[in-house]
Write a protein that holds these residues in place. Structure first.
Motif, PDB file in Angstrom:
ATOM      1  N   UNK A 403       0.721  -1.140   0.067  1.00  0.00           N
ATOM      2  CA  UNK A 403      -0.232  -0.036   0.017  1.00  0.00           C
ATOM      3  C   UNK A 403       1.021   1.268   0.234  1.00  0.00           C
ATOM      4  N   UNK A 404       0.062   2.309  -0.287  1.00  0.00           N
ATOM      5  CA  UNK A 404       0.998   3.851  -0.089  1.00  0.00           C
ATOM      6  C   UNK A 404       1.183   4.066   1.531  1.00  0.00           C
ATOM      7  N   UNK A 405       2.424   3.893   1.731  1.00  0.00           N
ATOM      8  CA  UNK A 405       2.661   3.943   3.357  1.00  0.00           C
ATOM      9  C   UNK A 405       2.690   5.517   3.557  1.00  0.00           C
ATOM     10  N   UNK A 406       3.124   6.449   2.492  1.00  0.00           N
ATOM     11  CA  UNK A 406       3.313   7.728   2.948  1.00  0.00           C
ATOM     12  C   UNK A 406       3.193   8.613   1.647  1.00  0.00           C
ATOM     13  N   UNK A 407       2.974   9.935   1.660  1.00  0.00           N
ATOM     14  CA  UNK A 407       2.664  10.822   0.744  1.00  0.00           C
ATOM     15  C   UNK A 407       3.649  12.066   0.921  1.00  0.00           C
ATOM     16  N   UNK A 408       4.293  12.324  -0.082  1.00  0.00           N
ATOM     17  CA  UNK A 408       5.064  13.428  -0.348  1.00  0.00           C
ATOM     18  C   UNK A 408       4.726  14.369  -1.386  1.00  0.00           C
ATOM     19  N   UNK A 409       4.210  15.459  -0.870  1.00  0.00           N
ATOM     20  CA  UNK A 409       3.390  16.202  -2.050  1.00  0.00           C
ATOM     21  C   UNK A 409       4.208  17.570  -2.140  1.00  0.00           C
ATOM     22  N   UNK A 410       4.241  17.986  -3.212  1.00  0.00           N
ATOM     23  CA  UNK A 410       5.074  19.284  -3.480  1.00  0.00           C
ATOM     24  C   UNK A 410       4.182  20.204  -4.273  1.00  0.00           C
ATOM     25  N   UNK A 411       4.014  21.298  -3.717  1.00  0.00           N
ATOM     26  CA  UNK A 411       3.277  22.393  -4.254  1.00  0.00           C
ATOM     27  C   UNK A 411       4.149  23.346  -5.207  1.00  0.00           C
ATOM     28  N   UNK A 412       3.753  22.891  -6.446  1.00  0.00           N
ATOM     29  CA  UNK A 412       4.548  23.255  -7.584  1.00  0.00           C
ATOM     30  C   UNK A 412       4.028  24.789  -7.735  1.00  0.00           C
ATOM     31  N   UNK A 413       2.663  25.009  -7.772  1.00  0.00           N
ATOM     32  CA  UNK A 413       2.427  26.454  -7.808  1.00  0.00           C
ATOM     33  C   UNK A 413       1.034  26.465  -6.921  1.00  0.00           C
ATOM     34  N   UNK A 430       3.624  28.095  -1.821  1.00  0.00           N
ATOM     35  CA  UNK A 430       4.465  27.646  -2.882  1.00  0.00           C
ATOM     36  C   UNK A 430       5.857  27.078  -2.539  1.00  0.00           C
ATOM     37  N   UNK A 431       6.391  26.006  -3.490  1.00  0.00           N
ATOM     38  CA  UNK A 431       7.626  25.281  -3.443  1.00  0.00           C
ATOM     39  C   UNK A 431       7.632  24.374  -2.174  1.00  0.00           C
ATOM     40  N   UNK A 432       6.783  24.563  -1.540  1.00  0.00           N
ATOM     41  CA  UNK A 432       6.787  23.879   0.044  1.00  0.00           C
ATOM     42  C   UNK A 432       6.408  22.308  -0.325  1.00  0.00           C
ATOM     43  N   UNK A 433       6.875  21.336   0.435  1.00  0.00           N
ATOM     44  CA  UNK A 433       6.169  19.975   0.225  1.00  0.00           C
ATOM     45  C   UNK A 433       5.507  19.557   1.677  1.00  0.00           C
ATOM     46  N   UNK A 434       4.697  18.731   1.594  1.00  0.00           N
ATOM     47  CA  UNK A 434       3.974  18.106   2.580  1.00  0.00           C
ATOM     48  C   UNK A 434       4.326  16.602   2.818  1.00  0.00           C
TER      49      UNK A 434
END
Ligand SMILES: O=C(O)CCC(=O)C(=O)O
Ligand SMILES: [Fe+2]
Length: 485
Positions: A403-413, A430-434
């Motif tokens: 399964x998807x253990x974790x999410x790494x999400x980037x705020x491109x805009x 913007x440019x941050x990641x969660x």
């Protein structure tokens, strides 16, 4: 433009001919005296006029216009696209509690009680016409959604009333159409007296319409039978949409756009320069902000640079901006995504290294998915969901890496001015990641990771997801049997 030029030239030529004839007839006695004039008078009456009257230029001009249109017609938005765009407007109206009257006039205002908040001030003022409003109302009306139909049709009626008699070729509807639809919508919503007065107004313009005349009789009878209906103020509910339980929380978060961080009160929410003991980050630690504890949500500021963010968009653009995926596909619920394999650009490899260093996880395929770049258009949103699979038959398991253990999400805009994502009471930049864990250590999905992307009010929005899977992380994030962990 070409058609207009052709028609203008045609009219200029006709005007010239007409003026020539006028001047020749100024002194009618001379016409018969001069043999040349006598000859040309006969010629004019026998041949010139015939040529003018039977000229094919007007029909050739219109034919060329129609042919040109037919050539591009299949590439133009279809009716479903118009419906989608209208629904996107209605979603923005609901989620951001925008006032329809204001929207029609071109202002994006939320009115709550006596509070008026401007959510967006367009650089160039733009308002809707009566027919524009009618079409939005009609889409709702055709779905039996009188909650949305009524305010839009009301706007249409009031704008059509204001411009009565000024027929515009491009318009599909008229005041009569808007009155007719609004009357029926009011009747459906239980407001018979309003339906009656609107239908009477309709008959002022089209007294010969038998159907509406019958409706008037029906409404009068209904009101006579139960006079209390006259005073009934109809309150219609918004039509149900999925995720009803979570909808209120979702919309409230989208509306409030997060408040100020509360980390002052909660010392465990802290900021730090993160190296995660990785030599890779030693010389350039990443600014980390712990924004939530259970579930743990971490925000990495400036995870990508402006040029990396730009590059991510450029790499994805050929997939998300194919002609048919243009504005139409992007509006409404639509988002368009592209999967970027590491081999596409070395920058993607360095992003992977950075993610691996920060999270301590193995992000090599098949332990993580390719970078998914998502583009949302106006009204584009992502309803509350989990990133991990919640059913054993989910296609996510096709990768055979769990399964998807974790999410790494980037705020491109971010959507211009309106951030699209709010964590708890905090909005991202913007440019941050969660980063967050979707699964607990025992492998079960964490029900508290339900999240959503708010509808985009202005412009468009880009995010990039790196989904990390369970397999490959056994020693990096050891499992426990404790359900709390
Ligand atoms: O676009 C967002 O803000 C959320 C996106 C998301 O949750 C997803 O892609 O899974
Ligand atoms: Fe998600």
């Amino acid at each position: 433009r070409r058609y207009l030029r052709g028609e203008e030239a045609r009219l200029r030529d006709l005007t010239r001919f007409y003026e020539k004839v006028l001047s020749l007839h100024e002194d009618s006695a001379v016409a018969v005296e001069n043999p040349l004039l006598a000859y040309t008078l006969i010629k004019r009456l026998q041949s010139d006029w015939k040529n003018v009257v039977h000229s094919l230029e007007a029909s050739e001009n219109i034919r060329a216009l129609k042919d040109g249109y037919e050539k591009v017609e299949q590439d133009l938005p279809a009716f479903e696209d118009l419906e989608g765009a209208a629904r996107a407007l209605m979603r923005l109206q609901d989620v951001y509690m925008l006032n329809v009257k204001g929207l029609a006039r071109g202002v994006f205002q939320r009115v709550t009680g006596s509070d008026v908040t401007d959510l967006y001030s367009p650089r160039r003022f733009f308002s809707l016409t009566a027919d524009d409003c009618f079409q939005v109302g009609k889409v709702a009306y055709d779905m039996g959604d009188y909650y949305h139909a009524i305010p839009w049709l009301e706007e249409a009626v009031s704008l059509f009333r204001g411009s009565y008699g000024e027929w515009k070729t491009e318009d599909e509807a008229s005041l009569e159409d808007a009155l007719d639809h609004l009357a029926f919508a009011c009747f459906q919503a239980g407001n018979v007296s309003r339906a009656l007065s609107l239908s009477r107004e309709f008959l002022l313009y089209s007294p010969e319409n038998k159907r509406v005349a019958r409706n008037v009789l029906k409404y009068e009878r209904l009101l006579a039978e139960s006079p209390h209906q006259a005073a009934a103020e109809a309150v219609i509910q918004r039509p149900n949409v999925p995720h009803l339980q979570t909808r209120d929380a979702y919309e409230e978060l989208c509306q409030t756009l997060g408040t100020q961080p509360v980390r002052y009160q909660i010392p465990s929410l802290y900021c730090s320069y993160e190296t995660n003991s990785s030599p890779y980050l030693l010389l350039q630690p990443i600014r980390k902000e712990v924004v939530h504890l259970q579930p743990s949500i971490v925000l990495y500021h400036d995870f990508v640079s402006d040029s990396e963010a730009q590059k991510i968009r450029e790499l994805a653009e050929p997939w998300v901006s194919v002609p048919e995926a243009s504005l139409c596909l992007h509006m409404e619920f639509r988002s368009v995504s592209a999967w970027l394999k590491d081999t596409v650009d070395p920058m993607l490899v360095s992003l992977d290294h950075r993610i691996a260093a920060l999270t301590g996880l193995d992000v090599q395929p098949p332990y993580a998915e390719y970078l998914q770049v998502v583009n949302y258009g106006i009204g584009g949103h992502y309803e509350p969901h989990f990133d991990h699979a919640t059913s054993p038959t989910s296609p996510l398991y096709r990768m055979k890496s769990g399964n998807r253990i974790a999410t790494f999400m980037i705020y491109v805009s971010l959507a211009l001015e309106r951030p699209g994502f709010i964590i708890g009471n905090r909005r991202t930049t913007k440019n941050a990641a969660l980063f967050w864990w979707n699964l607990r250590r025992n492998g079960e999905g964490d029900g508290d990771t339900l999240h959503a992307g708010c509808p985009v009010l202005v412009g468009d929005k880009w995010v990039a997801n790196k989904w990390i899977h369970e397999y490959g992380q056994e020693s990096r994030r050891p499992c426990t049997s404790s359900p709390e962990d």
